[in-house]
Design an enzyme around this catalytic site. Structure first.
Site, PDB file in Angstrom:
ATOM      1  N   GLU A 194       0.856  -1.198   0.000  1.00 41.86           N
ATOM      2  CA  GLU A 194       0.000   0.000   0.000  1.00 41.86           C
ATOM      3  C   GLU A 194       0.886   1.240   0.000  1.00 41.86           C
ATOM      4  OE1 GLU A 194      -3.255   1.020  -0.298  1.00 41.86           O
ATOM      5  OE2 GLU A 194      -2.290   2.982  -0.089  1.00 41.86           O
ATOM      6  N   SER A 236     -22.817  15.412 -10.255  1.00 43.05           N
ATOM      7  CA  SER A 236     -23.106  13.991 -10.059  1.00 43.05           C
ATOM      8  C   SER A 236     -22.927  13.650  -8.578  1.00 43.05           C
ATOM      9  CB  SER A 236     -22.229  13.158 -10.981  1.00 43.05           C
ATOM     10  OG  SER A 236     -22.827  11.886 -11.139  1.00 43.05           O
ATOM     11  N   TYR A 237     -22.827  12.354  -8.265  1.00 41.06           N
ATOM     12  CA  TYR A 237     -22.969  11.897  -6.881  1.00 41.06           C
ATOM     13  C   TYR A 237     -22.037  12.617  -5.905  1.00 41.06           C
ATOM     14  CZ  TYR A 237     -25.302   8.641  -9.808  1.00 41.06           C
ATOM     15  OH  TYR A 237     -26.117   8.144 -10.767  1.00 41.06           O
ATOM     16  N   HIS A 245     -45.705  -1.576   9.400  1.00 43.53           N
ATOM     17  CA  HIS A 245     -46.220  -0.203   9.439  1.00 43.53           C
ATOM     18  C   HIS A 245     -45.729   0.490  10.714  1.00 43.53           C
ATOM     19  CE1 HIS A 245     -48.862   3.205   9.057  1.00 43.53           C
ATOM     20  NE2 HIS A 245     -49.198   3.027  10.326  1.00 43.53           N
ATOM     21  N   GLY A 296     -15.640  13.316 -12.079  1.00 42.85           N
ATOM     22  CA  GLY A 296     -15.336  11.916 -12.387  1.00 42.85           C
ATOM     23  C   GLY A 296     -14.029  11.467 -11.776  1.00 42.85           C
ATOM     24  N   GLY A 352     -19.430  19.923 -11.498  1.00 45.07           N
ATOM     25  CA  GLY A 352     -19.917  18.547 -11.634  1.00 45.07           C
ATOM     26  C   GLY A 352     -21.127  18.301 -10.754  1.00 45.07           C
ATOM     27  N   GLY A 361     -20.146  15.354  -6.176  1.00 44.43           N
ATOM     28  CA  GLY A 361     -20.333  16.815  -6.143  1.00 44.43           C
ATOM     29  C   GLY A 361     -21.591  17.209  -5.390  1.00 44.43           C
ATOM     30  N   LEU A 362     -22.665  16.452  -5.589  1.00 47.71           N
ATOM     31  CA  LEU A 362     -23.941  16.826  -4.960  1.00 47.71           C
ATOM     32  C   LEU A 362     -23.909  16.634  -3.454  1.00 47.71           C
ATOM     33  CD1 LEU A 362     -26.506  15.477  -7.581  1.00 47.71           C
ATOM     34  CD2 LEU A 362     -25.546  17.775  -7.334  1.00 47.71           C
ATOM     35  N   CYS A 396     -12.429   4.431   0.411  1.00 52.14           N
ATOM     36  CA  CYS A 396     -13.646   4.353   1.236  1.00 52.14           C
ATOM     37  C   CYS A 396     -13.373   4.829   2.660  1.00 52.14           C
ATOM     38  CB  CYS A 396     -14.166   2.918   1.232  1.00 52.14           C
ATOM     39  SG  CYS A 396     -15.506   2.648   2.386  1.00 52.14           S
TER      40      CYS A 396
HETATM   41  C1  LIG Z   1     -16.004  11.352  -1.877  1.00 57.53           C
HETATM   42  C2  LIG Z   1     -16.354   9.928  -2.149  1.00 57.53           C
HETATM   43  C3  LIG Z   1     -17.466   9.374  -1.571  1.00 57.53           C
HETATM   44  C4  LIG Z   1     -17.782   8.043  -1.801  1.00 57.53           C
HETATM   45  N1  LIG Z   1     -18.908   7.515  -1.222  1.00 57.53           N
HETATM   46  C5  LIG Z   1     -19.232   6.226  -1.451  1.00 57.53           C
HETATM   47  C6  LIG Z   1     -20.372   5.634  -0.827  1.00 57.53           C
HETATM   48  O1  LIG Z   1     -21.090   6.299  -0.079  1.00 57.53           O
HETATM   49  N2  LIG Z   1     -20.636   4.335  -1.062  1.00 57.53           N
HETATM   50  C7  LIG Z   1     -19.840   3.580  -1.883  1.00 57.53           C
HETATM   51  O2  LIG Z   1     -20.119   2.392  -2.065  1.00 57.53           O
HETATM   52  N3  LIG Z   1     -18.762   4.105  -2.498  1.00 57.53           N
HETATM   53  C8  LIG Z   1     -18.448   5.401  -2.300  1.00 57.53           C
HETATM   54  N4  LIG Z   1     -17.331   5.936  -2.892  1.00 57.53           N
HETATM   55  C9  LIG Z   1     -16.532   5.075  -3.800  1.00 57.53           C
HETATM   56  C10 LIG Z   1     -15.638   4.139  -2.985  1.00 57.53           C
HETATM   57  O3  LIG Z   1     -14.861   4.870  -2.055  1.00 57.53           O
HETATM   58  C11 LIG Z   1     -14.736   3.384  -3.951  1.00 57.53           C
HETATM   59  O4  LIG Z   1     -15.530   2.801  -4.942  1.00 57.53           O
HETATM   60  C12 LIG Z   1     -13.976   2.291  -3.242  1.00 57.53           C
HETATM   61  O5  LIG Z   1     -13.161   2.798  -2.207  1.00 57.53           O
HETATM   62  C13 LIG Z   1     -13.103   1.563  -4.272  1.00 57.53           C
HETATM   63  O6  LIG Z   1     -12.342   0.630  -3.629  1.00 57.53           O
HETATM   64  P1  LIG Z   1     -11.109  -0.048  -4.352  1.00 57.53           P
HETATM   65  O7  LIG Z   1     -10.884  -1.263  -3.545  1.00 57.53           O
HETATM   66  O8  LIG Z   1     -11.369  -0.254  -5.776  1.00 57.53           O
HETATM   67  O9  LIG Z   1      -9.902   0.982  -4.270  1.00 57.53           O
HETATM   68  P2  LIG Z   1      -9.466   2.059  -3.232  1.00 57.53           P
HETATM   69  O10 LIG Z   1     -10.313   2.040  -2.022  1.00 57.53           O
HETATM   70  O11 LIG Z   1      -9.364   3.343  -3.961  1.00 57.53           O
HETATM   71  O12 LIG Z   1      -8.020   1.569  -2.784  1.00 57.53           O
HETATM   72  C14 LIG Z   1      -6.944   1.528  -3.661  1.00 57.53           C
HETATM   73  C15 LIG Z   1      -5.659   1.602  -2.856  1.00 57.53           C
HETATM   74  O13 LIG Z   1      -4.565   1.331  -3.697  1.00 57.53           O
HETATM   75  C16 LIG Z   1      -3.477   2.161  -3.329  1.00 57.53           C
HETATM   76  N5  LIG Z   1      -2.574   2.230  -4.492  1.00 57.53           N
HETATM   77  C17 LIG Z   1      -2.826   2.774  -5.689  1.00 57.53           C
HETATM   78  N6  LIG Z   1      -1.788   2.598  -6.528  1.00 57.53           N
HETATM   79  C18 LIG Z   1      -0.859   1.927  -5.819  1.00 57.53           C
HETATM   80  C19 LIG Z   1       0.433   1.447  -6.126  1.00 57.53           C
HETATM   81  N7  LIG Z   1       0.963   1.584  -7.347  1.00 57.53           N
HETATM   82  N8  LIG Z   1       1.136   0.811  -5.162  1.00 57.53           N
HETATM   83  C20 LIG Z   1       0.608   0.646  -3.927  1.00 57.53           C
HETATM   84  N9  LIG Z   1      -0.611   1.070  -3.582  1.00 57.53           N
HETATM   85  C21 LIG Z   1      -1.345   1.699  -4.520  1.00 57.53           C
HETATM   86  C22 LIG Z   1      -4.156   3.460  -2.963  1.00 57.53           C
HETATM   87  O14 LIG Z   1      -3.313   4.237  -2.119  1.00 57.53           O
HETATM   88  C23 LIG Z   1      -5.408   2.965  -2.246  1.00 57.53           C
HETATM   89  O15 LIG Z   1      -5.184   2.834  -0.854  1.00 57.53           O
HETATM   90  C24 LIG Z   1     -16.974   7.256  -2.651  1.00 57.53           C
HETATM   91  C25 LIG Z   1     -15.826   7.806  -3.227  1.00 57.53           C
HETATM   92  C26 LIG Z   1     -15.519   9.127  -2.980  1.00 57.53           C
HETATM   93  C27 LIG Z   1     -14.283   9.700  -3.611  1.00 57.53           C
END
Ligand SMILES: Cc1cc2nc3c(=O)[nH]c(=O)nc-3n(C[C@H](O)[C@H](O)[C@H](O)COP(=O)(O)OP(=O)(O)OC[C@H]3O[C@@H](n4cnc5c(N)ncnc54)[C@H](O)[C@@H]3O)c2cc1C
Length: 457
Positions: free
Chosen positions: A33, A178-179, A436, A262, A176, A181-182, A41
């Site tokens: 990591e 979308s989700y 209910h 995005g 933006g 931003g809103l 998340c």
């Molecule tokens: C503001 C915001 C609100 C959100 N709210 C929701 C919600 O309410 N509900 C929901 O379901 N989803 C939500 N999401 C989306 C959700 O957070 C993501 O879909 C989810 O965290 C994706 O998980 P992942 O396992 O794909 O990757 P991530 O959780 O993004 O983890 C990827 C990890 O890989 C690490 N990494 C990257 N490249 C490398 C590398 N080369 N070497 C070592 N480590 C690396 C990063 O540091 C990171 O820790 C939200 C996202 C945002 C930005």
């Protein structure tokens, strides 16, 4: 060189759980990591934002207190450092919970650093080479910063930096509609900032049906959010302490600008070419139904494969990989029925297809809607904004999708989500005896009111 049974790149919402399962079976695994355990998340997404939404809701309820016979004198004031600290605590508690869990796994190593492929079985981190027959990529995504004139010359905010903001902007301009931003737009309006949303499309949350998008806009406007639609973004610049956003429709001035346009996958600095792993033109790693990439022994899980953009879709990728690789199962991506939430207040709970998607997919569609002002539970709570919508196939009677935009919508949608997973027909759902007073008790009523629709959404 260090040898393992499996290498996991990224400690997001999929890889670590698979790594832990393998470690519990005695396999030697390494989790790499580059920043924080828990990924987006835990550290910059769902958890801190939903903690912030709860702060904003409290401020709003304080403003509305007199409607409920509670006297709170004056406009509530926000302590933005306390707000940020609350979100941070939620994050840190979750992160340290993960750290202690991983510490307890004897055959799992956690290495901090940027991973880069050196070949199809090899990864470099901090100058050390790690090798394994199985490699799982779970690198997630980051905010996409588009090529808009002047944008990178101004101190713009992203969803990541917004989480740490400990001040109240005078006027937040959100690029933006979308989700992500809103959620920030409504939250900051409720914290007391002026907020303008600038959206390119003719509707907010453009993936939703128009009636849902319009109800979302209505909710935000009632909170005092200024919504600008059909805006082609031309430039962003500073003018004194103002940030000026120009579009083909005019200009808006604010004190802060949030870019919520995005997300892009973290695959550009992974050295994927050295492993021969293919991506699409946006950088999403191409996977098959079982999440395997074009290279044998390499899988891609979570947001980086472009097949989901949520914590639960990422976690489901873990479940699919674990079932197939460890439990002799046969689970596929296409078995997944997508559900998700939009956490404005009241929230949107969504599952399956929208009416528009169902029609585009060739279904003859039956639709039923009901305003929240006609849902008893919502009236009792004084939360009558939004609507419930159910979409079914007129020929097979199968439920195709639903959108519950209203108080408790994120929870009430579960009835439909479970029913769809069980393949239930509307006839079966209609005879369930609901509790209910709940929001979900209206599902049988929605079913009774289903009517065939032909117009486009
Ligand atoms: C503001 C915001 C609100 C959100 N709210 C929701 C919600 O309410 N509900 C929901 O379901 N989803 C939500 N999401 C989306 C959700 O957070 C993501 O879909 C989810 O965290 C994706 O998980 P992942 O396992 O794909 O990757 P991530 O959780 O993004 O983890 C990827 C990890 O890989 C690490 N990494 C990257 N490249 C490398 C590398 N080369 N070497 C070592 N480590 C690396 C990063 O540091 C990171 O820790 C939200 C996202 C945002 C930005």
């Amino acid at each position: 060189m260090r040898e393992y049974d499996a290498i996991f790149i990224g400690a997001g919402q999929a890889g670590p759980f698979l790594a832990a399962r393998m470690a519990a079976m005695g396999r030697k695994v390494v989790l790499i990591e580059r920043k924080y355990l828990g990924g987006t998340c835990v550290n910059a997404g769902c958890m801190p934002t939903k903690a912030l939404v709860a702060c904003a809701k409290t401020a709003q309820m304080a403003r509305r207190a007199s409607e409920f016979g509670v006297t709170i004198p004056g406009e509530p004031t926000m302590d933005m450092s306390a707000v940020a600290a609350r979100a941070r605590k939620v994050t840190l508690d979750a992160r340290s919970g993960l750290a202690s869990w991983f510490d307890s796994l004897e055959t799992m190593d956690v290495v901090y650093g940027q991973a880069q492929f050196a070949g199809a079985k090899d990864v470099y981190v901090n100058g050390t080479r790690y090798t394994a027959p199985q490699i799982f990529i779970n690198v997630g995504a980051r905010p996409h910063i588009p090529d808009v004139q002047g944008l990178t010359d101004v101190p713009y905010l992203t969803s990541t930096s917004m989480i740490e903001l400990a001040e109240l902007p005078r006027h937040l301009v959100v690029l933006g509609g979308s989700y992500i931003g809103l959620e920030f737009a409504q939250m900051y309006r409720r914290f007391g900032a002026a907020v303008t949303v600038v959206e390119r499309g003719p509707h907010l949350a453009p993936r939703e049906d128009r009636d849902i998008s319009e109800a979302i806009a209505d909710i935000l406007k009632r909170d005092g959010v200024n919504v600008l639609l059909s805006q082609k973004l031309l430039s962003v610049a500073m003018d004194g302490s103002d940030v000026v956003v120009r579009s083909d429709q005019g200009e808006v001035r604010g004190s802060h600008v949030l870019v919520a346009l995005g997300r892009q996958p973290n695959t550009d600095d992974l050295g994927l070419d050295l492993a021969g792993v293919e991506t699409d033109r946006h950088g999403f790693i191409q996977v098959d139904e079982r999440l395997q990439t074009n290279v044998e022994g390499i899988w891609a899980l979570g947001d980086c494969n472009g097949r989901g953009a949520f914590t639960h879709t990422s976690y489901n990728d873990f479940e699919i990989a674990a079932a197939n690789l460890l439990d002799g199962g046969d689970r596929k991506l296409s078995d997944r029925i997508l559900g998700y939430g939009l956490y404005i207040d009241p929230p949107l709970g969504r599952v399956g297809m929208t009416e528009r998607q169902a029609k585009e997919a060739g279904h003859r569609v039956k639709v039923s809607t009901r305003p929240m002002s006609r849902v008893g539970r919502a009236v009792e709570k004084g939360e009558i904004l939004g609507l419930m919508k159910l979409v079914a196939d007129a020929d097979t009677d199968r439920v195709l999708g639903a959108a519950f935009l209203g108080v408790g919508g994120d929870e009430a949608i579960y009835g439909v989500l479970e029913a769809m997973n069980l393949g239930a027909t509307t006839e079966k759902l209609r005879w369930a005896v609901p509790i209910h007073p709940t929001v979900g008790e209206l599902v049988p009523t929605l079913i009774n009111d289903l009517k065939v629709t032909i117009s486009a959404m």
